[in-house]
Design a protein around this motif. Structure first.
Motif, PDB file in Angstrom:
ATOM      1  N   PRO A 149       0.844  -1.198   0.000  1.00 16.94           N
ATOM      2  CA  PRO A 149       0.000   0.000   0.000  1.00 16.94           C
ATOM      3  C   PRO A 149       0.879   1.249   0.000  1.00 16.94           C
ATOM      4  CG  PRO A 149       0.005  -1.049   2.164  1.00 16.94           C
ATOM      5  CD  PRO A 149       0.710  -1.991   1.237  1.00 16.94           C
ATOM      6  N   LEU A 150       0.354   2.330  -0.534  1.00 15.05           N
ATOM      7  CA  LEU A 150       1.148   3.559  -0.621  1.00 15.05           C
ATOM      8  C   LEU A 150       1.574   4.064   0.753  1.00 15.05           C
ATOM      9  CD1 LEU A 150      -0.744   5.548  -3.424  1.00 15.05           C
ATOM     10  CD2 LEU A 150       1.395   4.255  -3.614  1.00 15.05           C
ATOM     11  N   ASN A 151       0.786   3.753   1.772  1.00 10.21           N
ATOM     12  CA  ASN A 151       1.115   4.234   3.114  1.00 10.21           C
ATOM     13  C   ASN A 151       1.681   3.133   4.004  1.00 10.21           C
ATOM     14  OD1 ASN A 151      -1.200   2.720   3.488  1.00 10.21           O
ATOM     15  ND2 ASN A 151      -2.149   4.180   4.918  1.00 10.21           N
ATOM     16  N   ILE A 152       2.369   2.169   3.411  1.00  7.64           N
ATOM     17  CA  ILE A 152       2.971   1.097   4.193  1.00  7.64           C
ATOM     18  C   ILE A 152       3.962   1.681   5.198  1.00  7.64           C
ATOM     19  CG2 ILE A 152       4.879   0.690   2.577  1.00  7.64           C
ATOM     20  CD1 ILE A 152       4.574  -2.311   3.169  1.00  7.64           C
ATOM     21  N   ARG A 153       3.996   1.096   6.382  1.00  8.09           N
ATOM     22  CA  ARG A 153       4.931   1.567   7.399  1.00  8.09           C
ATOM     23  C   ARG A 153       6.373   1.330   6.947  1.00  8.09           C
ATOM     24  NH1 ARG A 153       0.891  -0.575  10.908  1.00  8.09           N
ATOM     25  NH2 ARG A 153       0.096   0.997  12.377  1.00  8.09           N
ATOM     26  N   TRP A 154       7.248   2.269   7.312  1.00 15.05           N
ATOM     27  CA  TRP A 154       8.671   2.136   6.990  1.00 15.05           C
ATOM     28  C   TRP A 154       9.228   0.810   7.503  1.00 15.05           C
ATOM     29  CZ3 TRP A 154      12.113   4.946   4.136  1.00 15.05           C
ATOM     30  CH2 TRP A 154      13.469   4.699   4.342  1.00 15.05           C
ATOM     31  N   GLY A 155       8.894   0.460   8.736  1.00 17.58           N
ATOM     32  CA  GLY A 155       9.450  -0.740   9.351  1.00 17.58           C
ATOM     33  C   GLY A 155       8.900  -2.044   8.835  1.00 17.58           C
ATOM     34  N   GLU A 156       7.807  -2.003   8.071  1.00 12.89           N
ATOM     35  CA  GLU A 156       7.338  -3.232   7.437  1.00 12.89           C
ATOM     36  C   GLU A 156       8.255  -3.629   6.288  1.00 12.89           C
ATOM     37  OE1 GLU A 156       3.090  -3.756   6.663  1.00 12.89           O
ATOM     38  OE2 GLU A 156       2.735  -1.915   7.818  1.00 12.89           O
ATOM     39  N   VAL A 157       8.953  -2.660   5.729  1.00  7.89           N
ATOM     40  CA  VAL A 157       9.874  -2.909   4.620  1.00  7.89           C
ATOM     41  C   VAL A 157      11.317  -2.941   5.102  1.00  7.89           C
ATOM     42  CG1 VAL A 157      10.757  -1.978   2.442  1.00  7.89           C
ATOM     43  CG2 VAL A 157       8.296  -1.891   2.939  1.00  7.89           C
ATOM     44  N   HIS A 158      11.688  -2.009   5.955  1.00  4.44           N
ATOM     45  CA  HIS A 158      13.076  -1.855   6.393  1.00  4.44           C
ATOM     46  C   HIS A 158      13.265  -2.567   7.725  1.00  4.44           C
ATOM     47  CE1 HIS A 158      12.374   1.438   3.546  1.00  4.44           C
ATOM     48  NE2 HIS A 158      13.636   1.236   3.202  1.00  4.44           N
ATOM     49  N   ARG A 159      14.185  -3.556   7.736  1.00  4.59           N
ATOM     50  CA  ARG A 159      14.272  -4.475   8.863  1.00  4.59           C
ATOM     51  C   ARG A 159      15.718  -4.684   9.305  1.00  4.59           C
ATOM     52  NH1 ARG A 159       9.038  -5.614  10.291  1.00  4.59           N
ATOM     53  NH2 ARG A 159       9.655  -7.674  11.107  1.00  4.59           N
ATOM     54  N   PRO A 208      11.400  -4.507  12.763  1.00  2.91           N
ATOM     55  CA  PRO A 208      11.447  -3.222  12.062  1.00  2.91           C
ATOM     56  C   PRO A 208      12.538  -2.327  12.629  1.00  2.91           C
ATOM     57  CG  PRO A 208       9.573  -3.296  13.557  1.00  2.91           C
ATOM     58  CD  PRO A 208      10.166  -4.675  13.541  1.00  2.91           C
ATOM     59  N   VAL A 209      13.048  -1.426  11.785  1.00  2.00           N
ATOM     60  CA  VAL A 209      14.114  -0.529  12.228  1.00  2.00           C
ATOM     61  C   VAL A 209      13.893   0.855  11.632  1.00  2.00           C
ATOM     62  CG1 VAL A 209      15.679  -1.085  10.305  1.00  2.00           C
ATOM     63  CG2 VAL A 209      16.630  -0.282  12.484  1.00  2.00           C
ATOM     64  N   SER A 210      14.259   1.867  12.399  1.00  2.00           N
ATOM     65  CA  SER A 210      14.246   3.250  11.927  1.00  2.00           C
ATOM     66  C   SER A 210      15.609   3.588  11.344  1.00  2.00           C
ATOM     67  CB  SER A 210      13.936   4.206  13.084  1.00  2.00           C
ATOM     68  OG  SER A 210      12.711   3.895  13.698  1.00  2.00           O
ATOM     69  N   GLY A 211      15.627   4.522  10.390  1.00  2.00           N
ATOM     70  CA  GLY A 211      16.896   4.977   9.817  1.00  2.00           C
ATOM     71  C   GLY A 211      16.915   4.838   8.313  1.00  2.00           C
ATOM     72  N   ALA A 219      20.851  -7.398  18.188  1.00  2.00           N
ATOM     73  CA  ALA A 219      20.178  -6.923  16.980  1.00  2.00           C
ATOM     74  C   ALA A 219      18.840  -6.261  17.282  1.00  2.00           C
ATOM     75  CB  ALA A 219      19.995  -8.081  15.998  1.00  2.00           C
ATOM     76  N   GLU A 220      18.020  -6.887  18.128  1.00  2.00           N
ATOM     77  CA  GLU A 220      16.712  -6.320  18.442  1.00  2.00           C
ATOM     78  C   GLU A 220      16.869  -5.029  19.229  1.00  2.00           C
ATOM     79  OE1 GLU A 220      13.336  -5.248  20.783  1.00  2.00           O
ATOM     80  OE2 GLU A 220      15.151  -6.163  21.643  1.00  2.00           O
ATOM     81  N   MET A 221      17.814  -5.010  20.170  1.00  2.00           N
ATOM     82  CA  MET A 221      18.082  -3.807  20.955  1.00  2.00           C
ATOM     83  C   MET A 221      18.517  -2.663  20.037  1.00  2.00           C
ATOM     84  SD  MET A 221      20.769  -3.339  24.137  1.00  2.00           S
ATOM     85  CE  MET A 221      22.088  -4.180  23.261  1.00  2.00           C
ATOM     86  N   PHE A 222      19.403  -2.959  19.108  1.00  2.00           N
ATOM     87  CA  PHE A 222      19.848  -1.946  18.159  1.00  2.00           C
ATOM     88  C   PHE A 222      18.681  -1.418  17.337  1.00  2.00           C
ATOM     89  CE2 PHE A 222      20.872  -1.056  13.743  1.00  2.00           C
ATOM     90  CZ  PHE A 222      21.771  -0.010  13.875  1.00  2.00           C
ATOM     91  N   ALA A 223      17.823  -2.330  16.858  1.00  2.89           N
ATOM     92  CA  ALA A 223      16.734  -1.933  15.969  1.00  2.89           C
ATOM     93  C   ALA A 223      15.795  -0.940  16.640  1.00  2.89           C
ATOM     94  CB  ALA A 223      15.962  -3.163  15.497  1.00  2.89           C
TER      95      ALA A 223
END
Length: 750
Positions: free
Chosen positions: A631-641, A650-653, A720-724
């Motif tokens: 979807p056009l409004n997919i969350r960033w973290g659904e794609v970027h991991r 999911p991860v920010s950045g 890894a999870e802590m970093f994310a």
């Protein structure tokens, strides 16, 4: 085929003889490494592992400390250190089956040169530096003896301290030489498509690596911190295979240091802290080497002329033995040509082109880092920095006395002529070539500037602190031209502004004081500065001219988006795909309406440069989303991991090219998502105690890819999870903290 040597084929360098393993640099008899003596070093050191596998090395002396580090690198990272020691001797192509035999041979030929220099200079090092090299190889040797099944069968426990020293010896830059020749040839072929394509292909790869690699660093002085103590942040971001390794070493009465011990060598220490001070490195990009055109002597072949006198070109013949892809043995001999000033890298009928590189032959890099680790004050640290044995890097510094600093470190040549860029300077006289380095005092140094902060994000030092822009009239002319990219602008906005990221201000106020925890939170800001500069224009463009329903829907998503790469943000994925499509459709100079300018360094670049292309690119991005089923409004973290071991979160950045300070790059997975593989990895933030014997340093760290690449290690993915989620672990510095966090105690090999 020439005969094979156990370690090194002969290298025809004047006054230097390099022999097989177990022989001294000058060929005098020496004993092979003694397994019993190696094992006994373990009696002088203990390793204490705390949570997440962090090792605390408690050693009686420097040799035992380095022994434990050599053991730990082998224990947690396998054969990397051992193979690097083989490479240091110029033997990799002889033993291994590399993916590229040509590249391995190139590396081996270069290694023969640096190994000869290492053998020549080893006895010139301080005894404590030699102790570290000797201990490190002893630790690697002993681990190989006890765990032979973990190594290729050609790895033997016969390493010497000279092997370890050779990894720190610098040489002249082959890449600078190739770049000069490539550009010289491109100028000759400028009328042909072949010349243009050759230059473009090579340099596009260089630009891509340059854009992705780098680091961030901050230091805040007492006027900016809640505690009134200095705070230092280090945030490197290279590929996640770069081998950062977190460790704490303690040798009573000599040193105590917590930092990055980069896997593969004894002195990969490019960031960390002791109880008195600490530093963070960020890449800088000065031009070191200078190419000179020397006139050939018309009467004497193989001679050049300087000051009216002829001088001969010297030749060096080097032979490297290697294993063929079929498993047989062969050898290759190369002849290189040199002058007393540097190697010959190109020739014409009229000129010899030589490369004069101020890094060539410098051998004290490890010694400098050891002395930096042992420094106890700003004065001591700056005195060590005068060595400039580490050839480059910005150094961001803070200490327990409350000092903060930024030093632009570089072995810059003191040119007797104007900088020539990618062309050669013609030298008719020796006086027309550089012979000394730019004086240490002439390199940029910011010490306790107004506003109480310094920052670096891989741009020039002109804007280290917005209150005191650098005066170009006071620095060498061969410093790179001023530049302030968007990642650096966001770094400045965060460091110079209120903790919440408000407007820049000139001085810290009571409401602007930062705690260590707030610095950590600022570091993880998900803001995307490219979006902040372009989305308003793009949304307005869609509203005014967007006729396609899909494009108008995309514009509405972007209008509601918060302009961040936070994991929950909706709109960032669409914007990133739009940015890629737009960038590929316009010339770089036309991407923004207003390019970056020194007159408005924090407000430019901005605006859409090519509205028609921008609108078309949004249609491309929307179609790309639909094709992927997103979807056009997919969350960033659904794609970027972050995907490592059993962790998939999911991860920010985002990429630094998008203006993110929380810098991450990604590779596409089989299911089309993006897995982080580059960028933020090992991060530390430290607040120093009061001198001289007050509170200890208080610090947080995180290592995204864990202490070990071994998939069966419990420390492969445990951070890894802590970093994310942007969290960091507390550093165990004191005896009590180490004792309370202990998960394992042992002596290496016992």
């Amino acid at each position: 085929m020439m005969s094979l040597y156990p370690l090194l084929a002969a290298l025809s360098l004047p006054a230097t003889v390099v022999g097989p393993a177990g022989s001294s640099p000058m060929g005098a008899p020496a004993l092979l490494p003694d397994s019993v003596s190696d094992a006994r070093i373990a009696d002088r050191v203990e390793i204490v592992r705390t949570e997440y596998g962090v090792p605390h090395v408690l050693a009686d002396d420097l040799e035992a400390m380095a022994y434990a580090l050599g053991w730990l690198q082998s224990e947690d990272h396998g054969a990397v250190a051992a193979i690097n020691l083989v490479k240091a001797r110029g033997e990799y192509a002889l033993h291994a089956h590399p993916d590229s035999l040509e590249d391995a041979l190139d590396d081996d030929f270069q290694a023969r040169e640096t190994y000869a220099r290492a053998a020549e200079t080893y006895d010139l090092l301080r005894p404590e530096t030699r102790s570290v090299y000797e201990g490190f190889v002893a630790g690697v040797r002993h681990y190989v003896r006890l765990h032979p099944d973990e190594f290729p069968d050609w790895v033997q426990p016969d390493f010497t301290a000279v092997d370890a020293h050779a990894l720190e010896v610098q040489s002249w830059s082959r890449s600078d030489a190739r770049r000069f020749v490539r550009r010289w040839q491109a100028r000759q072929d400028s009328a042909t498509a072949a010349g243009a394509e050759r230059e473009s292909a090579e340099e596009s790869r260089e630009r891509e690596a340059f854009a992705l690699d780098g680091s961030n660093a901050w230091a805040f002085g007492p006027s900016r911190t809640e505690s009134g103590r200095a705070i230092l942040l280090r945030n490197p971001h290279l590929t996640w295979g770069a081998g950062y390794y977190e460790a704490h070493v303690r040798v009573p009465g000599i040193l105590e240091f917590y930092g990055d011990f980069r896997i593969g060598s004894a002195f990969g220490i490019i960031g960390g802290f002791n109880q008195h001070l600490g530093w963070a490195t960020t890449n800088n990009y000065p031009t070191y080497s200078q190419v000179y055109a020397l006139q050939r002597d018309p009467d004497l072949p193989e001679h050049y002329v300087l000051d009216g006198d002829p001088y001969p070109v010297m030749t060096r013949e080097t032979t490297v033995d290697f294993r063929t892809p079929e498993g047989g043995l062969d050898s290759e001999t190369r002849v290189t040509r040199h002058t007393r000033y540097g190697p010959v890298i190109h020739e014409t009928d009229e000129h010899l082109y030589i490369l004069k590189d101020p890094r060539d032959g410098e051998f004290r890099r490890g010694e400098q880092f050891l002395r930096m680790m042992m420094a106890a004050s700003l004065e001591e640290w700056l005195e060590v920095m005068r060595m400039r044995a580490h050839p480059s890097s910005n150094f961001t510094y803070a200490d327990a006395a409350g000092n903060i600093a930024h030093y632009y470190n570089a072995r810059l040549p003191l040119l007797p002529h104007e900088p020539t860029g990618d062309t050669a300077a013609v030298a008719r006289s020796e006086r027309q070539m550089w012979s000394e380095l730019v004086p240490w005092e002439d390199l940029p140094l910011y010490l306790n500037p107004p506003g109480g902060y310094v920052q670096q994000a891989n741009d020039t030092p002109d804007y280290t602190n917005l209150n005191v822009p650098m005066d170009r009239d006071t620095v060498p002319p061969n410093l790179p031209d001023p530049r302030l990219r968007l990642r650096s602008q966001l770094s400045l906005t965060l460091a110079h502004a209120e903790p919440g990221g408000g407007s820049p201000r000139s001085a810290a106020g009571p409401d602007g004081l930062l705690s260590l925890e707030e610095v950590v939170a600022l570091k993880h800001s998900p803001r995307m500065l490219v979006a902040e500069r372009l989305v308003t224009d793009l949304v307005r463009l869609v509203r005014e001219r967007g006729s396609d329903a899909r494009v108008r829907e995309a514009g509405q998503v972007l209008a509601r988006w918060d302009r961040t790469a936070s994991a929950d943000a909706r709109g960032g994925v669409l914007f990133k795909l739009w940015e890629q499509a737009y960038r590929s459709s316009v010339d770089t100079a036309d991407f923004f309406r207003e390019p970056w300018t020194k007159d408005r360094p924090m407000e430019t670049p901005s605006g859409l440069g090519e509205p028609d292309s921008a609108l078309a690119a949004l249609a491309v991005a929307a179609d790309s989303m639909e094709a992927r089923g997103w979807p056009l409004n997919i969350r960033w973290g659904e794609v970027h991991r972050v995907i490592r071991g059993e962790v998939d979160v999911p991860v920010s950045g985002c990429e630094g090219t998008l203006g993110c300070f929380r810098t991450l790059s990604f590779e596409e997975t089989e299911d089309g998502r993006r897995a982080a593989n580059r960028g933020d990895a090992w991060v530390f933030a430290v607040e120093f105690g009061e001198p001289p014997y007050g509170d200890p340093p208080r610090a947080y760290t995180v290592l995204a890819y864990g202490q070990s690449p071994k998939e069966d290690s419990p420390h492969h993915a445990d951070q890894a999870e802590m970093f994310a989620r942007g969290a960091m672990k507390a550093v165990a510095w004191t005896d009590q903290a180490i004792r309370e966090g202990t998960t394992r105690r042992y002596r290496p090999g016992r």
